[in-house]
Design a protein around this motif. Structure first.
Motif, PDB file in Angstrom:
ATOM      1  N   LEU A 109       0.832  -1.201   0.000  1.00  0.00           N
ATOM      2  CA  LEU A 109       0.000   0.000   0.000  1.00  0.00           C
ATOM      3  C   LEU A 109       0.865   1.249   0.000  1.00  0.00           C
ATOM      4  CD1 LEU A 109      -2.790  -0.959   2.563  1.00  0.00           C
ATOM      5  CD2 LEU A 109      -2.993  -0.763   0.087  1.00  0.00           C
ATOM      6  N   ASN A 145      -2.361   5.628   1.500  1.00  0.00           N
ATOM      7  CA  ASN A 145      -3.487   4.711   1.681  1.00  0.00           C
ATOM      8  C   ASN A 145      -3.451   4.017   3.042  1.00  0.00           C
ATOM      9  OD1 ASN A 145      -4.845   5.234  -0.671  1.00  0.00           O
ATOM     10  ND2 ASN A 145      -3.653   3.770  -1.863  1.00  0.00           N
ATOM     11  N   ILE A 146      -2.242   3.816   3.556  1.00  0.00           N
ATOM     12  CA  ILE A 146      -2.130   3.219   4.892  1.00  0.00           C
ATOM     13  C   ILE A 146      -2.790   4.156   5.904  1.00  0.00           C
ATOM     14  CG2 ILE A 146      -0.528   2.489   6.706  1.00  0.00           C
ATOM     15  CD1 ILE A 146       1.439   1.725   4.445  1.00  0.00           C
ATOM     16  N   ARG A 164      -4.889   6.649   5.187  1.00  0.00           N
ATOM     17  CA  ARG A 164      -6.306   6.789   4.835  1.00  0.00           C
ATOM     18  C   ARG A 164      -7.129   5.657   5.447  1.00  0.00           C
ATOM     19  NH1 ARG A 164      -9.858   4.540   1.311  1.00  0.00           N
ATOM     20  NH2 ARG A 164     -11.183   5.890   0.059  1.00  0.00           N
ATOM     21  N   ASN A 165      -6.631   4.422   5.305  1.00  0.00           N
ATOM     22  CA  ASN A 165      -7.364   3.277   5.862  1.00  0.00           C
ATOM     23  C   ASN A 165      -7.506   3.398   7.376  1.00  0.00           C
ATOM     24  OD1 ASN A 165      -7.493   2.302   3.304  1.00  0.00           O
ATOM     25  ND2 ASN A 165      -5.980   0.677   3.585  1.00  0.00           N
ATOM     26  N   LYS A 166      -6.432   3.894   8.001  1.00  0.00           N
ATOM     27  CA  LYS A 166      -6.457   4.044   9.450  1.00  0.00           C
ATOM     28  C   LYS A 166      -7.524   5.069   9.870  1.00  0.00           C
ATOM     29  CE  LYS A 166      -3.050   4.310  12.974  1.00  0.00           C
ATOM     30  NZ  LYS A 166      -1.731   4.537  13.484  1.00  0.00           N
ATOM     31  N   VAL A 178     -10.148   6.099   8.049  1.00  0.00           N
ATOM     32  CA  VAL A 178     -11.482   5.603   7.707  1.00  0.00           C
ATOM     33  C   VAL A 178     -11.936   4.565   8.747  1.00  0.00           C
ATOM     34  CG1 VAL A 178     -12.789   4.243   6.007  1.00  0.00           C
ATOM     35  CG2 VAL A 178     -11.341   6.130   5.242  1.00  0.00           C
ATOM     36  N   ASP A 179     -11.052   3.636   9.096  1.00  0.00           N
ATOM     37  CA  ASP A 179     -11.406   2.606  10.096  1.00  0.00           C
ATOM     38  C   ASP A 179     -11.836   3.246  11.404  1.00  0.00           C
ATOM     39  OD1 ASP A 179     -10.873   0.644   8.331  1.00  0.00           O
ATOM     40  OD2 ASP A 179      -8.969   0.007   9.205  1.00  0.00           O
TER      41      ASP A 179
END
Ligand code: DAH
Length: 339
Positions: free
Chosen positions: A106, A110-111, A113-115, A117-118
């Motif tokens: 990733l 994005n790493i 972003r995912n964090k 968003v989660d």
């Protein structure tokens, strides 16, 4: 003759055992039981014997034949099995492991972003998408940005036509959501935004924001503060503190800018926070009454808070990246470090 057959059987038995493959075994079999094989020759000789000896001799030869055939068949079966196993072992392909294959990973953005968003999803926020090519109405008017606001200048926003632009902020997603869904609303909307900037260490014509919007009855600045405090701790660590500074955005009133204690020096002052101990992480505020009205939501019944954070900024601070251009040069040596 009997003795001859006994010797032949004994010899064949031991040769069969030392046969290492099917081919040798078959050759041996042909040499004994084939048309011109040794046992076949003995069988042929029976016709020259005196008639009274023939039946007994025939019986002995036949018995020997049956015995030898059995010996060949057993060895054949064992060799076939052995050869099959060897073939399977030598042709085996392990599809689960190939150390030579390059593994993708990733992007650092994005790493993060995912964090983010989660985190918001865990608090019950929904994730909404919104167009990158947008009507001016959603990027400006509906967000209460007046006609003479500098962001509307051609040198700040990319215009596709007179009425259509590349969105310069994910705040457009607030309007798109409130037009479709009536409160209660709890959403985040991550995505790309565009501004007419020349790339340098701190600017890029394309970057990423994440928008947040909560609209319901009795939503206050306290709700905003509580959530942003949790957010900052989640991203930058448990010991992180935040502070609010008064600011101005047309779509929020009052408006604030939010700083977090620097995750590298924990407030002492360092290169990343330029010696201040604080890092600006986002803009936020209480949704302006005009914005609610533009979306047919009654501002006397509902209130809301909104925030918008630069995800590239947060990523770069998090990893100590000092030049905003580097993550988008796609240098594998750089990107590899994050996976
Ligand atoms: N749209 C703002 C920007 O691009 C960021 C922002 C500030 C978003 C305040 C908000 C907000 O939702 O309430 O700079």
């Amino acid at each position: 003759m009997e003795e001859k057959i006994r010797q032949l059987t004994e010899r064949v038995e031991s040769s069969v055992l030392s046969c290492a493959d099917m081919r040798t075994l078959n050759d041996l079999k042909v040499g004994v039981l084939g048309k011109s094989g040794e046992l076949t020759a003995i069988l042929r000789n029976i016709k020259d014997l005196p008639p009274e000896q023939k039946p007994a001799a025939g019986k002995i030869v036949n018995e020997a034949r049956v015995k030898l055939e059995k010996i060949f068949a057993e060895r054949g079966k064992a060799l076939e099995e052995k050869e099959l196993n060897e073939k399977l072992a030598s042709e085996k392909i392990d599809i689960t492991i190939d150390k030579n294959v390059l593994k993708g990973g990733l992007h650092p953005l994005n790493i993060v972003r995912n964090k983010i968003v989660d985190f918001f999803v865990s608090l019950g926020f929904i994730v909404a998408d919104s167009p990158e090519i947008e009507k001016n109405y959603y990027n400006f008017e509906a967000l209460n940005i007046p006609e003479d606001h500098p962001a509307r200048e051609i040198q700040d926003t990319f215009f596709v036509t007179k009425d259509i632009c590349l969105r310069s902020q994910t705040s457009t997603g607030q309007i798109r959501m409130m037009e479709k869904v009536k409160p209660p609303i709890k959403m985040i909307s991550p995505g790309r935004v565009y501004r007419s900037d020349n790339p340098d260490a701190t600017h890029s014509p394309m970057f990423h924001q994440i928008e947040g919007l909560v609209v319901d009855k009795n939503i206050t600045m306290c709700d905003l503060k509580g959530i942003l405090e949790l957010f900052a701790k989640e991203i930058f660590g448990e010991s992180t503190k935040i502070r609010f500074r008064p600011s101005y955005f047309p779509f929020t009133e009052p408006s604030i800018e939010v700083d977090a204690t620097c995750s590298h020096c924990h407030g002492a002052g360092c290169r990343v926070c330029k010696g201040t101990g604080w890092i600006e992480i986002l803009g936020a505020g209480i949704v302006n009454r005009n914005v609610l009205k533009n979306c047919s939501i009654d501002p006397d019944v509902y209130t809301g808070f909104a925030f918008g954070a630069g995800m590239d900024r947060i990523t770069n601070i998090f990893h100590g990246i000092t030049d905003a251009r580097v993550p988008f040069e796609n240098d594998v040596r750089f990107l590899k470090q994050f996976n």
